[in-house]
Design a protein around this motif. Structure first.
Motif, PDB file in Angstrom:
ATOM      1  N   CYS A 144       0.824  -1.222   0.000  1.00 34.13           N
ATOM      2  CA  CYS A 144       0.000   0.000   0.000  1.00 34.13           C
ATOM      3  C   CYS A 144       0.852   1.264   0.000  1.00 34.13           C
ATOM      4  CB  CYS A 144      -0.957   0.002   1.180  1.00 34.13           C
ATOM      5  SG  CYS A 144      -0.179   0.489   2.734  1.00 34.13           S
ATOM      6  N   GLU A 145       2.150   1.096  -0.167  1.00 36.22           N
ATOM      7  CA  GLU A 145       3.088   2.226  -0.242  1.00 36.22           C
ATOM      8  C   GLU A 145       3.070   3.114   0.988  1.00 36.22           C
ATOM      9  OE1 GLU A 145       1.936   3.973  -3.947  1.00 36.22           O
ATOM     10  OE2 GLU A 145       3.067   2.494  -5.102  1.00 36.22           O
ATOM     11  N   GLY A 146       2.882   2.500   2.134  1.00 35.65           N
ATOM     12  CA  GLY A 146       3.004   3.255   3.379  1.00 35.65           C
ATOM     13  C   GLY A 146       1.762   3.998   3.810  1.00 35.65           C
ATOM     14  N   THR A 147       0.596   3.624   3.259  1.00 36.41           N
ATOM     15  CA  THR A 147      -0.631   4.339   3.621  1.00 36.41           C
ATOM     16  C   THR A 147      -1.421   3.613   4.716  1.00 36.41           C
ATOM     17  OG1 THR A 147      -1.793   3.266   1.789  1.00 36.41           O
ATOM     18  CG2 THR A 147      -0.847   5.431   1.363  1.00 36.41           C
ATOM     19  N   LEU A 148      -0.772   2.694   5.395  1.00 35.00           N
ATOM     20  CA  LEU A 148      -1.390   1.951   6.499  1.00 35.00           C
ATOM     21  C   LEU A 148      -2.652   1.214   6.074  1.00 35.00           C
ATOM     22  CD1 LEU A 148      -1.089   4.001   9.823  1.00 35.00           C
ATOM     23  CD2 LEU A 148      -0.298   1.686   9.345  1.00 35.00           C
ATOM     24  N   ALA A 149      -2.578   0.585   4.920  1.00 32.34           N
ATOM     25  CA  ALA A 149      -3.750  -0.123   4.417  1.00 32.34           C
ATOM     26  C   ALA A 149      -3.455  -1.577   4.075  1.00 32.34           C
ATOM     27  CB  ALA A 149      -4.299   0.606   3.196  1.00 32.34           C
ATOM     28  N   CYS A 150      -2.261  -2.101   4.451  1.00 31.27           N
ATOM     29  CA  CYS A 150      -2.006  -3.466   3.990  1.00 31.27           C
ATOM     30  C   CYS A 150      -1.364  -4.418   5.018  1.00 31.27           C
ATOM     31  CB  CYS A 150      -1.134  -3.430   2.737  1.00 31.27           C
ATOM     32  SG  CYS A 150       0.577  -2.983   3.019  1.00 31.27           S
ATOM     33  N   SER A 151      -0.407  -3.961   5.773  1.00 32.34           N
ATOM     34  CA  SER A 151       0.371  -4.762   6.736  1.00 32.34           C
ATOM     35  C   SER A 151       1.392  -5.702   6.082  1.00 32.34           C
ATOM     36  CB  SER A 151      -0.519  -5.543   7.711  1.00 32.34           C
ATOM     37  OG  SER A 151      -0.949  -6.767   7.165  1.00 32.34           O
ATOM     38  N   THR A 152       1.648  -5.539   4.792  1.00 26.93           N
ATOM     39  CA  THR A 152       2.684  -6.367   4.144  1.00 26.93           C
ATOM     40  C   THR A 152       4.099  -5.880   4.487  1.00 26.93           C
ATOM     41  OG1 THR A 152       2.674  -4.965   2.180  1.00 26.93           O
ATOM     42  CG2 THR A 152       1.230  -6.904   2.139  1.00 26.93           C
ATOM     43  N   CYS A 153       4.197  -4.742   5.167  1.00 29.50           N
ATOM     44  CA  CYS A 153       5.511  -4.215   5.552  1.00 29.50           C
ATOM     45  C   CYS A 153       5.873  -4.681   6.952  1.00 29.50           C
ATOM     46  CB  CYS A 153       5.504  -2.695   5.482  1.00 29.50           C
ATOM     47  SG  CYS A 153       4.283  -1.976   6.600  1.00 29.50           S
ATOM     48  N   HIS A 154       5.181  -5.721   7.422  1.00 29.79           N
ATOM     49  CA  HIS A 154       5.420  -6.284   8.750  1.00 29.79           C
ATOM     50  C   HIS A 154       6.878  -6.713   8.917  1.00 29.79           C
ATOM     51  CE1 HIS A 154       4.455 -10.006  11.490  1.00 29.79           C
ATOM     52  NE2 HIS A 154       5.141  -9.076  12.127  1.00 29.79           N
ATOM     53  N   LEU A 155       7.504  -6.228   9.993  1.00 31.71           N
ATOM     54  CA  LEU A 155       8.888  -6.603  10.308  1.00 31.71           C
ATOM     55  C   LEU A 155       8.981  -6.990  11.773  1.00 31.71           C
ATOM     56  CD1 LEU A 155      10.808  -3.714   8.497  1.00 31.71           C
ATOM     57  CD2 LEU A 155      10.828  -6.139   7.847  1.00 31.71           C
ATOM     58  N   ILE A 156       9.909  -7.893  12.055  1.00 33.28           N
ATOM     59  CA  ILE A 156      10.112  -8.334  13.436  1.00 33.28           C
ATOM     60  C   ILE A 156      11.464  -7.817  13.914  1.00 33.28           C
ATOM     61  CG2 ILE A 156      10.267 -10.344  14.950  1.00 33.28           C
ATOM     62  CD1 ILE A 156       8.544 -11.823  12.785  1.00 33.28           C
ATOM     63  N   THR A 189       4.150 -11.217  15.974  1.00 34.34           N
ATOM     64  CA  THR A 189       4.879 -11.542  17.212  1.00 34.34           C
ATOM     65  C   THR A 189       4.815 -10.329  18.133  1.00 34.34           C
ATOM     66  OG1 THR A 189       7.053 -10.594  16.752  1.00 34.34           O
ATOM     67  CG2 THR A 189       6.574 -12.730  15.729  1.00 34.34           C
ATOM     68  N   LYS A 190       5.306 -10.488  19.353  1.00 31.81           N
ATOM     69  CA  LYS A 190       5.285  -9.344  20.267  1.00 31.81           C
ATOM     70  C   LYS A 190       6.406  -8.348  19.957  1.00 31.81           C
ATOM     71  CE  LYS A 190       7.545 -11.767  24.194  1.00 31.81           C
ATOM     72  NZ  LYS A 190       8.550 -12.421  23.469  1.00 31.81           N
ATOM     73  N   LEU A 191       7.210  -8.659  18.955  1.00 29.65           N
ATOM     74  CA  LEU A 191       8.271  -7.743  18.536  1.00 29.65           C
ATOM     75  C   LEU A 191       7.993  -7.208  17.129  1.00 29.65           C
ATOM     76  CD1 LEU A 191      11.327  -9.849  19.791  1.00 29.65           C
ATOM     77  CD2 LEU A 191      10.275  -7.891  20.922  1.00 29.65           C
ATOM     78  N   SER A 192       6.722  -7.234  16.740  1.00 29.41           N
ATOM     79  CA  SER A 192       6.347  -6.839  15.381  1.00 29.41           C
ATOM     80  C   SER A 192       6.008  -5.360  15.277  1.00 29.41           C
ATOM     81  CB  SER A 192       5.110  -7.622  14.935  1.00 29.41           C
ATOM     82  OG  SER A 192       5.402  -8.982  14.798  1.00 29.41           O
ATOM     83  N   MET A 232      21.279  -2.799  13.793  1.00 27.95           N
ATOM     84  CA  MET A 232      20.153  -3.680  14.151  1.00 27.95           C
ATOM     85  C   MET A 232      19.761  -4.612  12.998  1.00 27.95           C
ATOM     86  SD  MET A 232      16.517  -1.668  14.122  1.00 27.95           S
ATOM     87  CE  MET A 232      15.850  -0.900  12.635  1.00 27.95           C
ATOM     88  N   THR A 233      19.140  -5.717  13.368  1.00 28.30           N
ATOM     89  CA  THR A 233      18.645  -6.677  12.377  1.00 28.30           C
ATOM     90  C   THR A 233      17.128  -6.730  12.455  1.00 28.30           C
ATOM     91  OG1 THR A 233      20.634  -8.004  12.636  1.00 28.30           O
ATOM     92  CG2 THR A 233      18.722  -9.113  11.675  1.00 28.30           C
ATOM     93  N   VAL A 234      16.473  -6.612  11.303  1.00 24.63           N
ATOM     94  CA  VAL A 234      15.018  -6.794  11.261  1.00 24.63           C
ATOM     95  C   VAL A 234      14.707  -8.002  10.374  1.00 24.63           C
ATOM     96  CG1 VAL A 234      14.359  -4.405  11.707  1.00 24.63           C
ATOM     97  CG2 VAL A 234      14.802  -5.101   9.383  1.00 24.63           C
ATOM     98  N   ARG A 235      13.685  -8.747  10.765  1.00 23.03           N
ATOM     99  CA  ARG A 235      13.320  -9.967  10.034  1.00 23.03           C
ATOM    100  C   ARG A 235      11.942  -9.826   9.416  1.00 23.03           C
ATOM    101  NH1 ARG A 235      12.173 -14.620  12.522  1.00 23.03           N
ATOM    102  NH2 ARG A 235      11.735 -13.718  14.567  1.00 23.03           N
ATOM    103  N   VAL A 236      11.810 -10.320   8.217  1.00 24.58           N
ATOM    104  CA  VAL A 236      10.504 -10.466   7.597  1.00 24.58           C
ATOM    105  C   VAL A 236       9.977 -11.805   8.106  1.00 24.58           C
ATOM    106  CG1 VAL A 236       9.337 -10.734   5.359  1.00 24.58           C
ATOM    107  CG2 VAL A 236      11.331  -9.240   5.574  1.00 24.58           C
ATOM    108  N   PRO A 237       8.692 -11.894   8.460  1.00 19.85           N
ATOM    109  CA  PRO A 237       8.177 -13.191   8.921  1.00 19.85           C
ATOM    110  C   PRO A 237       8.494 -14.277   7.893  1.00 19.85           C
ATOM    111  CG  PRO A 237       6.511 -11.487   9.134  1.00 19.85           C
ATOM    112  CD  PRO A 237       7.663 -10.866   8.416  1.00 19.85           C
ATOM    113  N   GLN A 238       8.957 -15.416   8.371  1.00 16.17           N
ATOM    114  CA  GLN A 238       9.344 -16.506   7.474  1.00 16.17           C
ATOM    115  C   GLN A 238       8.111 -17.115   6.816  1.00 16.17           C
ATOM    116  OE1 GLN A 238      12.940 -17.860   7.542  1.00 16.17           O
ATOM    117  NE2 GLN A 238      12.960 -15.703   8.075  1.00 16.17           N
ATOM    118  N   GLU A 239       8.321 -17.590   5.606  1.00 18.16           N
ATOM    119  CA  GLU A 239       7.243 -18.304   4.921  1.00 18.16           C
ATOM    120  C   GLU A 239       6.967 -19.588   5.684  1.00 18.16           C
ATOM    121  OE1 GLU A 239       7.870 -17.331   0.231  1.00 18.16           O
ATOM    122  OE2 GLU A 239       9.291 -18.568   1.292  1.00 18.16           O
TER     123      GLU A 239
END
Ligand code: FES
Length: 163
Positions: free
Chosen positions: A87-99, A126-129, A144-151
């Motif tokens: 959603c290009e940062g418009t808070l409409a998708c949650s695909t930018c989820h990072l841990i 997760t609680k670190l999302s 710092m290291t950020v993780r994309v949720p694993q498939e």
């Protein structure tokens, strides 16, 4: 702790083509160091090293600019993260989820309600999302290291929410 300077030596600075243009007339090293500091402390010039781990567990290290969102970092550095930031940062998708890492997560600015609501819908919460489009790079995040949720290949496996 004490913040690290973001450019470590004068030679590093002078190796940077765009900056050396401005410093070509600087005669004294002290003056150059002062200049270096003002460049670094004026928000947009400070580089922050970040590590991203994508869905397949592949780690990529990039240098980001202070003040960019993590979504902008992913786009600007062309990181290979499937479907990230739809959603290009418009808070409409949650695909930018990072841990995030434990020590990092608690130091970040608190979430706005809008981010919290959208994050609730994120896959593998997760609680670190956090949502990457809502997190701004700050100098203290250096390293710092950020993780994309694993498939998840097998739906019978435990979801990440139980971490
Ligand atoms: S990019 Fe869609 S919510 Fe962040």
């Amino acid at each position: 702790g004490v913040s690290k300077p973001c450019v470590h030596s004068l030679s590093t600075l002078l190796d940077t083509p765009t900056l050396s243009v401005h410093l070509v007339d600087v005669k004294s090293e002290t003056t150059a160091h002062l200049l270096l500091h003002s460049l670094c402390w004026s928000s947009s010039s400070c580089k922050v090293l970040l590590h991203f781990v994508n869905q397949s567990g592949m780690k990529t290290s990039v240098s980001a600019m202070e003040g960019e969102s993590l979504l902008e970092v992913v786009i600007n550095k062309n990181l290979q993260i499937d479907g990230f930031g739809a959603c290009e940062g418009t808070l409409a998708c949650s695909t930018c989820h990072l841990i995030f890492e434990d020590g990092v997560y608690e130091k970040m600015e608190p979430m706005a309600d809008e981010e919290m609501d959208m994050l609730d819908l994120a896959y593998g919460l997760t609680k670190l999302s956090r949502l990457g489009c809502q997190v701004t790079v700050e100098r203290w995040m250096d390293g710092m290291t950020v993780r994309v949720p694993q498939e998840v290949k097998d739906r019978r496996e435990k979801p990440e929410a139980e971490i």
